[in-house]
Write an enzyme that holds these catalytic residues in place. Structure first.
Site, PDB file in Angstrom:
ATOM      1  N   GLN A 141       4.732   5.408   4.363  1.00 30.03           N
ATOM      2  CA  GLN A 141       3.926   5.198   5.569  1.00 30.03           C
ATOM      3  C   GLN A 141       4.773   4.861   6.788  1.00 30.03           C
ATOM      4  O   GLN A 141       4.282   4.946   7.920  1.00 30.03           O
ATOM      5  CB  GLN A 141       2.877   4.110   5.320  1.00 30.03           C
ATOM      6  CG  GLN A 141       3.433   2.708   5.176  1.00 30.03           C
ATOM      7  CD  GLN A 141       2.363   1.680   4.813  1.00 30.03           C
ATOM      8  OE1 GLN A 141       1.998   1.535   3.646  1.00 30.03           O
ATOM      9  NE2 GLN A 141       1.852   0.979   5.808  1.00 30.03           N
ATOM     10  N   HIS A 284      -2.969  -5.073   2.131  1.00 30.42           N
ATOM     11  CA  HIS A 284      -2.265  -3.836   1.815  1.00 30.42           C
ATOM     12  C   HIS A 284      -3.050  -3.019   0.789  1.00 30.42           C
ATOM     13  O   HIS A 284      -3.620  -3.571  -0.139  1.00 30.42           O
ATOM     14  CB  HIS A 284      -0.878  -4.191   1.262  1.00 30.42           C
ATOM     15  CG  HIS A 284       0.020  -3.008   1.077  1.00 30.42           C
ATOM     16  ND1 HIS A 284       0.198  -2.046   2.051  1.00 30.42           N
ATOM     17  CD2 HIS A 284       0.791  -2.613   0.036  1.00 30.42           C
ATOM     18  CE1 HIS A 284       1.037  -1.124   1.610  1.00 30.42           C
ATOM     19  NE2 HIS A 284       1.410  -1.439   0.390  1.00 30.42           N
ATOM     20  N   ASN A 305       2.770   2.810  -4.655  1.00 32.39           N
ATOM     21  CA  ASN A 305       2.854   2.249  -3.305  1.00 32.39           C
ATOM     22  C   ASN A 305       3.225   3.359  -2.311  1.00 32.39           C
ATOM     23  O   ASN A 305       3.480   4.508  -2.716  1.00 32.39           O
ATOM     24  CB  ASN A 305       3.883   1.106  -3.284  1.00 32.39           C
ATOM     25  CG  ASN A 305       3.709   0.186  -2.080  1.00 32.39           C
ATOM     26  OD1 ASN A 305       2.800   0.349  -1.270  1.00 32.39           O
ATOM     27  ND2 ASN A 305       4.594  -0.781  -1.964  1.00 32.39           N
TER      28      ASN A 305
END
Ligand SMILES: *[C@@H]1O[C@H](CO)[C@@H](O)[C@H](O)[C@H]1NC(C)=O
Length: 341
Positions: A141, A284, A305
């Site tokens: 990200q 998150h 993740n």
């Protein structure tokens, strides 16, 4: 060469100053931290604007390394490392690399749970959706708080594979740019459930290739947005604080998960099965893509993740499962949800 000149410097300082043995050791520690910070900067390509910023970053780095070494010395189940986030304070880190907005009190969780009556005896002892071809490679990200888009896309990619047989990498940027009329606000954070609602209303999502990730808030490209390749019918929330229900869901499909990703235990994770006093300040979004048990009997969740492959176990993390705290490690059992096809 660098280490030899540093040794020389230490010798000079220790001779010219009439310091006590203890102070000399502190000085040596300080100098070795300077060297470690330099090595770390080189490894991660970090450049600072000026000497003042470097000095300030060194202090943050030192505090983070002290935490990491303390945790590593105190357990043998997992390890932390001074990774690419080691010169950031907790607040800076939460702002730049997480981005989950907890479900507001006025938005109820859905009550339908299609796996409610699944028999636990029927579940496999372990599951790895990567091995079943339902997980795309690790994404990154970058400096954008849109974890929620990556978490959403990971569970959508999973259900699309399970329902159509095709694994298609889908577009996070479409969510960042186009899902902007509600609570989801691109790099400023969002919610997986709201993103599922957007995908349902929009008629689907396009591919990563068609609408690639830029890591910034751009305006919605409606040509790209209209090219849907994968859709979902709905979404459901897993009952909160219930790792048994979560197990039933993850045994059936990848599931979107909210955690306290700003906690230093999570941030600096290197490998092993993470456990310990992680917080529950949900900030998150990640995705549960399996579960299992280690040879020494530790039960874990396998999570995907979105911080690149250099973080954790090639971008994945194993987190202890079925802990005494019903909220789950780092709050992982508090707000899980999944799309339906
Ligand atoms: C689970 O079983 C109960 C009792 O038989 C039933 O009322 C309920 O609809 C079932 N739920 C699902 C999701 O199948």
């Amino acid at each position: 060469m660098a280490s030899r000149s540093l040794g020389f410097l230490i010798a000079i300082l220790a001779c010219t100053c009439a310091v006590s043995a203890l102070a000399a050791r502190d000085l040596t520690d300080d100098l070795s931290m300077v060297a470690r910070h330099e090595q770390w900067m080189a490894k991660y390509g970090r450049v600072y604007n000026d000497v003042a910023e470097k000095a300030q970053r060194l202090e943050v780095f030192k505090a983070n390394v002290a935490f990491i070494e303390l945790v590593n010395a105190g357990n043998d189940k997992f390890s932390l490392e001074a990774n690419q986030f080691a010169d950031m304070t907790v607040d800076e880190f939460r702002a730049a690399h997480t981005g989950y907005k907890p479900v507001p009190a006025n938005k109820g969780r859905t009550t339908q749970f299609k796996y409610a009556n699944v028999s636990l005896d029927a579940l496999p002892a372990s599951m790895d959706w990567r091995a079943k071809g339902a997980v795309t490679p690790i994404k990154d990200q970058g400096q954008c708080g849109c974890c929620w888009a990556f978490s959403t896309v990971a569970s959508v990619e999973g259900i699309v594979k399970l329902s159509t047989g095709k694994l298609i990498s889908l577009s996070e940027q479409e969510l960042v740019d186009c899902d902007v009329d509600g609570m989801d606000q691109g790099c400023e954070g969002g919610l997986m459930d709201n993103a599922f609602e957007f995908i349902i209303d929009n008629g689907g999502l396009t591919t990563e290739g068609n609408y690639p990730y830029t890591g910034t808030d751009d305006s919605c490209n409606s040509n790209k947005e209209s090219n849907d390749v994968a859709s979902i019918k709905g979404y459901e929330d897993v009952p909160s604080n219930d790792e048994t229900s979560l197990l039933k869901a993850v045994a059936a499909q990848p599931v979107s998960i909210a955690v306290d990703g700003g906690d230093n235990l999570f941030r600096f994770y290197k490998g092993g099965v993470l456990s310990g006093a992680c917080g529950t300040e949900l900030d998150h979004g990640i995705a549960a893509v399996g579960y299992g048990i280690t040879s020494d009997g530790t039960k874990f969740w396998l999570m995907k993740n979105s911080w690149g492959t250099s973080w954790g176990e090639k971008g994945f993390i194993r987190m202890e499962r079925d802990i005494a705290d019903e909220e789950g490690l780092c709050g992982l059992a508090m707000q899980p949800s999944y799309p339906t096809a």
